[in-house]
Design a protein around this motif. Sequence first.
Motif, PDB file in Angstrom:
ATOM      1  N   ILE A 126      20.624  31.377  65.081  1.00 51.44           N
ATOM      2  CA  ILE A 126      21.197  32.061  63.899  1.00 51.44           C
ATOM      3  C   ILE A 126      20.159  32.102  62.773  1.00 51.44           C
ATOM      4  O   ILE A 126      20.006  33.116  62.086  1.00 51.44           O
ATOM      5  CB  ILE A 126      22.502  31.366  63.443  1.00 51.44           C
ATOM      6  N   SER A 127      19.434  31.005  62.593  1.00 54.01           N
ATOM      7  CA  SER A 127      18.411  30.982  61.533  1.00 54.01           C
ATOM      8  C   SER A 127      17.367  32.065  61.779  1.00 54.01           C
ATOM      9  O   SER A 127      16.927  32.756  60.854  1.00 54.01           O
ATOM     10  CB  SER A 127      17.719  29.614  61.467  1.00 54.01           C
ATOM     11  N   LYS A 128      16.992  32.247  63.050  1.00 49.91           N
ATOM     12  CA  LYS A 128      15.984  33.284  63.366  1.00 49.91           C
ATOM     13  C   LYS A 128      16.531  34.670  63.063  1.00 49.91           C
ATOM     14  O   LYS A 128      15.848  35.520  62.480  1.00 49.91           O
ATOM     15  CB  LYS A 128      15.544  33.181  64.835  1.00 49.91           C
ATOM     16  N   LYS A 171      10.087  28.450  65.862  1.00 49.91           N
ATOM     17  CA  LYS A 171      11.033  29.314  66.580  1.00 49.91           C
ATOM     18  C   LYS A 171      11.831  30.239  65.666  1.00 49.91           C
ATOM     19  O   LYS A 171      12.357  31.246  66.132  1.00 49.91           O
ATOM     20  CB  LYS A 171      11.996  28.458  67.407  1.00 49.91           C
ATOM     21  N   THR A 172      11.983  29.864  64.394  1.00 50.66           N
ATOM     22  CA  THR A 172      12.852  30.671  63.520  1.00 50.66           C
ATOM     23  C   THR A 172      12.078  31.575  62.562  1.00 50.66           C
ATOM     24  O   THR A 172      12.585  32.601  62.145  1.00 50.66           O
ATOM     25  CB  THR A 172      13.751  29.765  62.648  1.00 50.66           C
ATOM     26  N   GLY A 173      10.880  31.142  62.146  1.00 56.31           N
ATOM     27  CA  GLY A 173      10.127  31.917  61.160  1.00 56.31           C
ATOM     28  C   GLY A 173      10.689  31.792  59.747  1.00 56.31           C
ATOM     29  O   GLY A 173      10.445  32.664  58.901  1.00 56.31           O
ATOM     30  N   VAL A 174      11.436  30.718  59.462  1.00 57.90           N
ATOM     31  CA  VAL A 174      11.965  30.555  58.096  1.00 57.90           C
ATOM     32  C   VAL A 174      10.804  30.368  57.112  1.00 57.90           C
ATOM     33  O   VAL A 174       9.738  29.863  57.477  1.00 57.90           O
ATOM     34  CB  VAL A 174      12.940  29.358  57.979  1.00 57.90           C
ATOM     35  N   ASP A 175      11.034  30.767  55.866  1.00 53.72           N
ATOM     36  CA  ASP A 175       9.979  30.643  54.844  1.00 53.72           C
ATOM     37  C   ASP A 175       9.882  29.218  54.318  1.00 53.72           C
ATOM     38  O   ASP A 175       8.788  28.725  54.035  1.00 53.72           O
ATOM     39  CB  ASP A 175      10.284  31.578  53.665  1.00 53.72           C
ATOM     40  N   ASN A 229       3.589  23.442  58.086  1.00 50.82           N
ATOM     41  CA  ASN A 229       2.922  24.058  56.940  1.00 50.82           C
ATOM     42  C   ASN A 229       3.876  24.650  55.921  1.00 50.82           C
ATOM     43  O   ASN A 229       3.518  24.839  54.767  1.00 50.82           O
ATOM     44  CB  ASN A 229       2.018  25.188  57.444  1.00 50.82           C
ATOM     45  N   ALA A 230       5.083  24.996  56.360  1.00 52.36           N
ATOM     46  CA  ALA A 230       6.027  25.674  55.463  1.00 52.36           C
ATOM     47  C   ALA A 230       6.406  24.754  54.304  1.00 52.36           C
ATOM     48  O   ALA A 230       6.501  23.533  54.490  1.00 52.36           O
ATOM     49  CB  ALA A 230       7.278  26.053  56.239  1.00 52.36           C
ATOM     50  N   PRO A 231       6.636  25.324  53.106  1.00 53.07           N
ATOM     51  CA  PRO A 231       7.109  24.496  51.988  1.00 53.07           C
ATOM     52  C   PRO A 231       8.443  23.819  52.331  1.00 53.07           C
ATOM     53  O   PRO A 231       9.268  24.405  53.037  1.00 53.07           O
ATOM     54  CB  PRO A 231       7.290  25.522  50.856  1.00 53.07           C
TER      55      PRO A 231
END
Length: 289
Positions: free
Chosen positions: A122-124, A171-175, A207-209
């Motif tokens: 769902i997040s993706k 897997k999701t690409g969230v920021d 690496n994501a914030p």
Amino acid sequence: MTLVNPRSWILKAHKEGFAIGGFNANNFEQLQAIVKAAELENAPVIVQISHRALLYLGNGNEITGLQYFADMAKRAAANANAPIALHLDHGTELEATQAIGLGFTSVMFDGESHNREDNIAISKKIADLAHKMNVCMEAEIGAVPKPDGEELDEADLVLTDPDDALEFVQKTGVDILAIALGSVHGMQTKENDLDLKRLEEIRAKVNAPLVLHGSSGVTNEAIQAAIKMGLSKINIATQLNKAFTAGVRKALNEKENLVDPRKYLTQGMEAQIEVVRERIRFLGSSGKA
Ligand code: G3H
Ligand code: ZN
């Protein structure tokens, strides 16, 4: 100004070692207080509304709540002299999708009640939609409990595993990624520590914030150390509610015959403005507009 996607602010904060405040509002007065504080501090702020506040605003209908809040925040941002982002906090899949359509510039999907595979899927899906619409996307791995006035069930606290965090982002690409380091939602006193060792391990892989939820119950020392180590968005709700309510209570206690909501709500707003300003300075985002 129009509402802004906060992604670039958070990336800058991430790079330079400060943090952006995610300030929760439940009503028009709390929204106004956050915007006013941002103007006074010349700071970028994220105004956010949670699932439960949407139900409150929308009389039990979360979509109506989203519509009310989107309209109010767009007007507030247009009149403001500081950059304002509008974020959905702890949203469901339906709310996140609707919020993107209604002009929110940032959304969080709260996958806590889903199993790991569904949280990822769902997040993706929401991240893909968000990116098409220039919206920032936050999701969570691990669990920051929400006892809501009840006794804390320790089993509800699931600290984030560093490998899970890496897999989740890939897997999701969230920021931006919300992680659990030992904080608990809704605390009225600052007594919790954070698992900084775990933060270090997560930081080494991801690496994501990173985002802290439940900051009202965490000591300033722990938050400060965690910002230096890579937390870039700090969510603040209960501290604001406490200040707002103390202002209203003081006004009502001082004058027994006071019945004009404009008068006591103004005192609530004024008390909250001071706390938001103090938090903006504490996070290091004053003057960063
Ligand atoms: O999502 C909102 C926050 O995590 C706020 O938590 O009420 O402990 O400040 P708090
Ligand atoms: Zn939260």
